[in-house]
Write a protein that holds these residues in place. Structure first.
Motif, PDB file in Angstrom:
ATOM      1  N   GLY A 101       0.819  -1.210   0.000  1.00  0.00           N
ATOM      2  CA  GLY A 101       0.000   0.000   0.000  1.00  0.00           C
ATOM      3  C   GLY A 101       0.851   1.257   0.000  1.00  0.00           C
ATOM      4  N   LEU A 102       1.959   1.232   0.756  1.00  0.00           N
ATOM      5  CA  LEU A 102       2.863   2.381   0.790  1.00  0.00           C
ATOM      6  C   LEU A 102       3.552   2.578  -0.559  1.00  0.00           C
ATOM      7  CD1 LEU A 102       4.504   1.946   4.312  1.00  0.00           C
ATOM      8  CD2 LEU A 102       3.135   3.900   3.543  1.00  0.00           C
ATOM      9  N   GLU A 103       3.960   1.481  -1.187  1.00  0.00           N
ATOM     10  CA  GLU A 103       4.685   1.574  -2.461  1.00  0.00           C
ATOM     11  C   GLU A 103       3.781   1.963  -3.635  1.00  0.00           C
ATOM     12  OE1 GLU A 103       6.635  -2.209  -2.878  1.00  0.00           O
ATOM     13  OE2 GLU A 103       7.812  -1.890  -1.053  1.00  0.00           O
ATOM     14  N   THR A 104       2.594   1.362  -3.702  1.00  0.00           N
ATOM     15  CA  THR A 104       1.719   1.586  -4.862  1.00  0.00           C
ATOM     16  C   THR A 104       0.784   2.773  -4.682  1.00  0.00           C
ATOM     17  OG1 THR A 104      -0.035   0.120  -4.047  1.00  0.00           O
ATOM     18  CG2 THR A 104       1.718  -0.880  -5.388  1.00  0.00           C
ATOM     19  N   LYS A 105       0.597   3.199  -3.432  1.00  0.00           N
ATOM     20  CA  LYS A 105      -0.352   4.268  -3.098  1.00  0.00           C
ATOM     21  C   LYS A 105      -1.775   3.909  -3.518  1.00  0.00           C
ATOM     22  CE  LYS A 105       3.117   7.872  -3.313  1.00  0.00           C
ATOM     23  NZ  LYS A 105       3.515   9.157  -3.843  1.00  0.00           N
ATOM     24  N   PHE A 131      -4.072  10.292   2.594  1.00  0.00           N
ATOM     25  CA  PHE A 131      -3.471  11.453   1.954  1.00  0.00           C
ATOM     26  C   PHE A 131      -3.847  12.725   2.690  1.00  0.00           C
ATOM     27  CE2 PHE A 131      -3.841   8.140  -1.178  1.00  0.00           C
ATOM     28  CZ  PHE A 131      -2.613   8.174  -1.825  1.00  0.00           C
ATOM     29  N   GLU A 132      -2.906  13.667   2.734  1.00  0.00           N
ATOM     30  CA  GLU A 132      -3.148  14.990   3.314  1.00  0.00           C
ATOM     31  C   GLU A 132      -4.012  15.796   2.348  1.00  0.00           C
ATOM     32  OE1 GLU A 132      -2.088  15.930   6.307  1.00  0.00           O
ATOM     33  OE2 GLU A 132      -0.847  14.174   6.704  1.00  0.00           O
ATOM     34  N   SER A 133      -4.500  16.941   2.799  1.00  0.00           N
ATOM     35  CA  SER A 133      -5.338  17.791   1.940  1.00  0.00           C
ATOM     36  C   SER A 133      -4.571  18.301   0.718  1.00  0.00           C
ATOM     37  CB  SER A 133      -5.902  18.967   2.743  1.00  0.00           C
ATOM     38  OG  SER A 133      -4.839  19.737   3.289  1.00  0.00           O
ATOM     39  N   ASN A 134      -3.243  18.348   0.783  1.00  0.00           N
ATOM     40  CA  ASN A 134      -2.445  18.805  -0.359  1.00  0.00           C
ATOM     41  C   ASN A 134      -2.108  17.671  -1.336  1.00  0.00           C
ATOM     42  OD1 ASN A 134      -0.489  17.317   0.957  1.00  0.00           O
ATOM     43  ND2 ASN A 134       0.867  19.043   1.373  1.00  0.00           N
ATOM     44  N   GLY A 135      -2.649  16.462  -1.076  1.00  0.00           N
ATOM     45  CA  GLY A 135      -2.427  15.340  -1.965  1.00  0.00           C
ATOM     46  C   GLY A 135      -1.238  14.471  -1.610  1.00  0.00           C
TER      47      GLY A 135
END
Length: 168
Positions: A101-105, A131-135
């Motif tokens: 999940g970390l690698e592929t997002k 994800f943060e609000s800035n993506g």
């Protein structure tokens, strides 16, 4: 009457005091603490395993259900990776799911595992990138549930259906 500092020879003519009303700040801090406690209570009461890992795979959060399943305490894991605490795990595991999940997002939903630390039990896990609000990605939320009883019930239904078919 002015105070004379005998060492330096200075005369203190007055004192300046600066104050600030922090009532609103203290109220906000109390409110945040109360809401944080409520959220922790809710997450700890959930019948699912929850953890949040940062971009390096370190635990930032773990609920009591997960801590109970892994026979540890959240504070044993917070700030560390699972590998740092328990050693390297080979093959498919929750750890490999989180790392994917970390690698592929990308979200990985409902992967079933028979975990070595819980023999005879089946767990279903999902890894959800956050994800943060800035993506920007901030980490991965891992959600797991013991589905052993469900799997046993499904097997019993299949056996009953097979028996019924053979009788007919």
């Amino acid at each position: 009457m002015p105070f004379r500092n005998a060492i330096a020879g200075f005369v203190v003519a007055g004192v300046l005091a600066i104050g600030q009303d922090v009532t609103e700040l203290k109220r906000t801090e109390r409110e945040i603490a109360e809401k944080t406690t409520l959220l922790q209570t809710i997450l700890d009461a959930a019948p699912i395993s929850l953890s949040f890992r940062d971009l390096e795979g370190r635990f930032v959060f773990m609920n009591k259900q997960l801590a109970t399943e892994i026979r540890g305490l959240p504070e044993d894991y917070i700030g560390k990776t699972a590998t740092e605490v328990r050693g390297e795990v080979t093959g498919e595991s929750v750890e490999s799911l989180v790392m994917e999940g970390l690698e592929t997002k990308r979200s990985i939903i409902d992967q079933e595992f028979n975990l070595a630390m819980r023999p005879g039990r089946t767990h279903r896990y999902s890894a959800l990138p956050m994800f943060e609000s800035n993506g920007e990605m901030s980490g991965v939320l891992a959600i797991g549930q013991d589905v052993t009883k469900q799997k046993q019930s499904e097997a019993a239904v299949r056996e009953s259906e097979a028996l019924l078919r053979s009788i007919i």
